[in-house]
Write a protein that holds these residues in place. Structure first.
Motif, PDB file in Angstrom:
ATOM      1  N   TRP A  22      39.757  48.659  40.385  1.00  0.00           N
ATOM      2  CA  TRP A  22      40.945  47.824  40.190  1.00  0.00           C
ATOM      3  C   TRP A  22      41.575  47.501  41.543  1.00  0.00           C
ATOM      4  CZ3 TRP A  22      42.929  45.225  36.175  1.00  0.00           C
ATOM      5  CH2 TRP A  22      42.463  45.537  34.896  1.00  0.00           C
ATOM      6  N   TYR A  23      41.920  46.234  41.721  1.00  0.00           N
ATOM      7  CA  TYR A  23      42.603  45.771  42.921  1.00  0.00           C
ATOM      8  C   TYR A  23      43.956  45.199  42.517  1.00  0.00           C
ATOM      9  CZ  TYR A  23      38.293  46.373  45.543  1.00  0.00           C
ATOM     10  OH  TYR A  23      37.186  46.925  46.153  1.00  0.00           O
ATOM     11  N   LEU A  24      44.941  45.406  43.357  1.00  0.00           N
ATOM     12  CA  LEU A  24      46.294  44.929  43.098  1.00  0.00           C
ATOM     13  C   LEU A  24      46.628  43.754  44.011  1.00  0.00           C
ATOM     14  CD1 LEU A  24      49.275  45.273  41.983  1.00  0.00           C
ATOM     15  CD2 LEU A  24      49.643  46.781  43.961  1.00  0.00           C
ATOM     16  N   ASP A  25      47.139  42.678  43.420  1.00  0.00           N
ATOM     17  CA  ASP A  25      47.826  41.643  44.190  1.00  0.00           C
ATOM     18  C   ASP A  25      49.276  41.723  43.742  1.00  0.00           C
ATOM     19  OD1 ASP A  25      48.929  39.419  45.380  1.00  0.00           O
ATOM     20  OD2 ASP A  25      47.180  38.148  45.049  1.00  0.00           O
ATOM     21  N   ALA A  26      50.096  42.369  44.555  1.00  0.00           N
ATOM     22  CA  ALA A  26      51.468  42.689  44.151  1.00  0.00           C
ATOM     23  C   ALA A  26      52.378  41.474  44.143  1.00  0.00           C
ATOM     24  CB  ALA A  26      52.045  43.759  45.075  1.00  0.00           C
ATOM     25  N   THR A  27      51.950  40.400  44.780  1.00  0.00           N
ATOM     26  CA  THR A  27      52.729  39.156  44.848  1.00  0.00           C
ATOM     27  C   THR A  27      51.753  38.015  44.604  1.00  0.00           C
ATOM     28  OG1 THR A  27      52.423  39.277  47.246  1.00  0.00           O
ATOM     29  CG2 THR A  27      54.538  40.009  46.385  1.00  0.00           C
ATOM     30  N   VAL A  28      51.273  37.883  43.389  1.00  0.00           N
ATOM     31  CA  VAL A  28      50.127  37.016  43.108  1.00  0.00           C
ATOM     32  C   VAL A  28      50.423  35.542  43.349  1.00  0.00           C
ATOM     33  CG1 VAL A  28      50.529  36.698  40.625  1.00  0.00           C
ATOM     34  CG2 VAL A  28      48.189  36.721  41.519  1.00  0.00           C
ATOM     35  N   ALA A  34      44.256  36.098  45.264  1.00  0.00           N
ATOM     36  CA  ALA A  34      43.561  36.723  44.136  1.00  0.00           C
ATOM     37  C   ALA A  34      42.214  36.054  43.882  1.00  0.00           C
ATOM     38  CB  ALA A  34      44.439  36.654  42.889  1.00  0.00           C
ATOM     39  N   ALA A  35      42.181  34.712  43.933  1.00  0.00           N
ATOM     40  CA  ALA A  35      40.934  33.991  43.695  1.00  0.00           C
ATOM     41  C   ALA A  35      39.891  34.334  44.762  1.00  0.00           C
ATOM     42  CB  ALA A  35      41.200  32.490  43.675  1.00  0.00           C
ATOM     43  N   GLN A  36      40.328  34.430  46.013  1.00  0.00           N
ATOM     44  CA  GLN A  36      39.376  34.746  47.078  1.00  0.00           C
ATOM     45  C   GLN A  36      38.865  36.178  46.947  1.00  0.00           C
ATOM     46  OE1 GLN A  36      39.135  33.140  50.691  1.00  0.00           O
ATOM     47  NE2 GLN A  36      40.502  31.419  50.408  1.00  0.00           N
ATOM     48  N   LEU A  37      39.754  37.101  46.574  1.00  0.00           N
ATOM     49  CA  LEU A  37      39.325  38.489  46.390  1.00  0.00           C
ATOM     50  C   LEU A  37      38.322  38.605  45.243  1.00  0.00           C
ATOM     51  CD1 LEU A  37      42.706  40.391  46.868  1.00  0.00           C
ATOM     52  CD2 LEU A  37      40.660  40.656  48.281  1.00  0.00           C
ATOM     53  N   LEU A  38      38.644  38.007  44.107  1.00  0.00           N
ATOM     54  CA  LEU A  38      37.757  38.096  42.954  1.00  0.00           C
ATOM     55  C   LEU A  38      36.420  37.432  43.235  1.00  0.00           C
ATOM     56  CD1 LEU A  38      40.419  37.431  40.202  1.00  0.00           C
ATOM     57  CD2 LEU A  38      39.008  39.490  40.371  1.00  0.00           C
ATOM     58  N   GLY A  39      36.442  36.335  43.999  1.00  0.00           N
ATOM     59  CA  GLY A  39      35.200  35.673  44.344  1.00  0.00           C
ATOM     60  C   GLY A  39      34.306  36.507  45.242  1.00  0.00           C
ATOM     61  N   GLU A  44      32.118  43.656  38.336  1.00  0.00           N
ATOM     62  CA  GLU A  44      32.764  44.795  37.662  1.00  0.00           C
ATOM     63  C   GLU A  44      34.195  45.014  38.126  1.00  0.00           C
ATOM     64  OE1 GLU A  44      28.384  45.317  38.124  1.00  0.00           O
ATOM     65  OE2 GLU A  44      30.041  45.007  39.524  1.00  0.00           O
ATOM     66  N   ALA A  45      34.558  44.421  39.245  1.00  0.00           N
ATOM     67  CA  ALA A  45      35.901  44.628  39.796  1.00  0.00           C
ATOM     68  C   ALA A  45      36.933  43.849  38.986  1.00  0.00           C
ATOM     69  CB  ALA A  45      35.946  44.195  41.255  1.00  0.00           C
ATOM     70  N   ARG A  46      38.145  44.400  38.904  1.00  0.00           N
ATOM     71  CA  ARG A  46      39.241  43.790  38.156  1.00  0.00           C
ATOM     72  C   ARG A  46      40.454  43.647  39.076  1.00  0.00           C
ATOM     73  NH1 ARG A  46      35.404  43.363  35.444  1.00  0.00           N
ATOM     74  NH2 ARG A  46      35.106  43.903  33.237  1.00  0.00           N
ATOM     75  N   LEU A  47      41.334  42.715  38.711  1.00  0.00           N
ATOM     76  CA  LEU A  47      42.533  42.488  39.513  1.00  0.00           C
ATOM     77  C   LEU A  47      43.778  42.543  38.654  1.00  0.00           C
ATOM     78  CD1 LEU A  47      43.174  40.424  42.551  1.00  0.00           C
ATOM     79  CD2 LEU A  47      44.615  39.850  40.590  1.00  0.00           C
TER      80      LEU A  47
END
Length: 300
Positions: A22-28, A34-39, A44-47
């Motif tokens: 799980w990854y946190l974007d505290a100020t999405v 968030a899109a760049q991280l998920l890409g 299997e990773a979640r945000l």
């Protein structure tokens, strides 16, 4: 609609991406980081994305729709992270991002009063459904308290004169505010002075620094060993707070009063702040004041 470009996006991805979890974007915000991280992360990773601004969450949901159930968005301030993780039964975080600046979308929203360049109600709340707008706060705040805010949060040397000029003036809008301070800063004040003034009021309205401290603490506690915390700041008050926190020298208030420090949960990964490249600043001038600091979790 004004396009919001995520600041230091490549550097954030490099700092945070480690693998599943799980990854946190505290100020999405609009969902850019968030899109760049998920890409860049495995499937299997979640945000988990937080924001106090419902309009921002709606934009993020649209932008991140293609990632399906890999995304969970929450309308809440990030200092409720611990509570949300417990209620959602999320064990730990592999990485966490805090981008503490205003978005271009918020600055361009004429109904919010974030920009001194627009004629707008002086609201300044990140969440317009909660708390007290700035114009109402100015009606109920005494001169000494207001002067303290302007000095502490805006670092304005003219804080006492400005507070005296603002109290009791029936300020409702950004134009009213500029008119009230004209005897102190002139009819055409330097943009930096206006930015400091609006910053001070915004921090007071949203209780920003205290929330940042609480949010960082909860994120650090939620990180798994070797998990990374990345924080982007845009002014010196935030940057000093983040630097102290990551170095483990930000003790609880009672301990601070006693002069006590203790080892923190984090170790800095970046000894100096990472700054945008000249090419990024040329493309996105808003990035010019950005500073990225990264730390890793060292204790279980």
């Amino acid at each position: 609609m004004v396009e919001h470009l995520p600041v230091l996006a490549d550097e954030v991805v490099t700092a945070l991406v480690r693998g599943p979890g799980w990854y946190l974007d505290a100020t999405v915000g609009g969902g850019g980081h968030a899109a760049q991280l998920l890409g860049a992360l495995p499937a299997e990773a979640r945000l988990l994305g937080f924001d106090r601004d419902r309009a921002a969450l709606a934009r993020a949901a649209e932008r991140l729709e293609r990632f399906g159930d890999r995304v969970r968005l929450v309308h809440a301030p990030f200092d409720q992270l611990g509570e949300v993780m417990r209620s959602e039964r999320l064990g730990s975080l592999a990485g966490a991002l805090f981008d503490l600046g205003l978005s271009s979308l918020q600055l361009g929203d004429a109904s919010r009063g974030f920009s001194f360049a627009l004629d707008a109600p002086l609201d300044l709340r990140f969440d317009p459904t909660q708390g007290v707008p700035a114009h109402e706060l100015l009606r109920t705040t005494d001169e000494q308290t207001l002067a303290d805010w302007l000095y502490r949060y805006g670092e304005l040397r003219e804080s006492r004169k400005l507070a005296r000029a603002m109290v009791g003036k029936g300020i409702e809008s950004t134009v009213d505010l500029k008119r009230a301070i004209a005897p102190v800063l002139g009819d055409r004040p330097h943009p930096r002075k206006l930015a400091q003034l609006f910053q001070a009021l915004r921090i007071a309205v949203n209780d920003e620094l205290a929330r940042v401290e609480r949010g960082l603490k909860q994120a650090a506690e939620a990180l798994e060993p070797e998990g990374r915390l990345a924080v982007i700041t845009y002014h010196s008050l935030e940057d000093r707070l983040v630097k102290r926190f990551m170095s483990g020298t930000l003790p609880p208030r009672r301990e601070a009063q006693l002069g006590v420090t203790r080892a923190g949960l984090l170790e800095p990964v970046t000894r100096k702040a990472i700054v945008p490249t000249p090419s990024e600043v040329a493309t996105n001038p808003r990035a010019g004041s950005a500073r990225l600091r990264v730390a890793r979790r060292i204790a279980a």
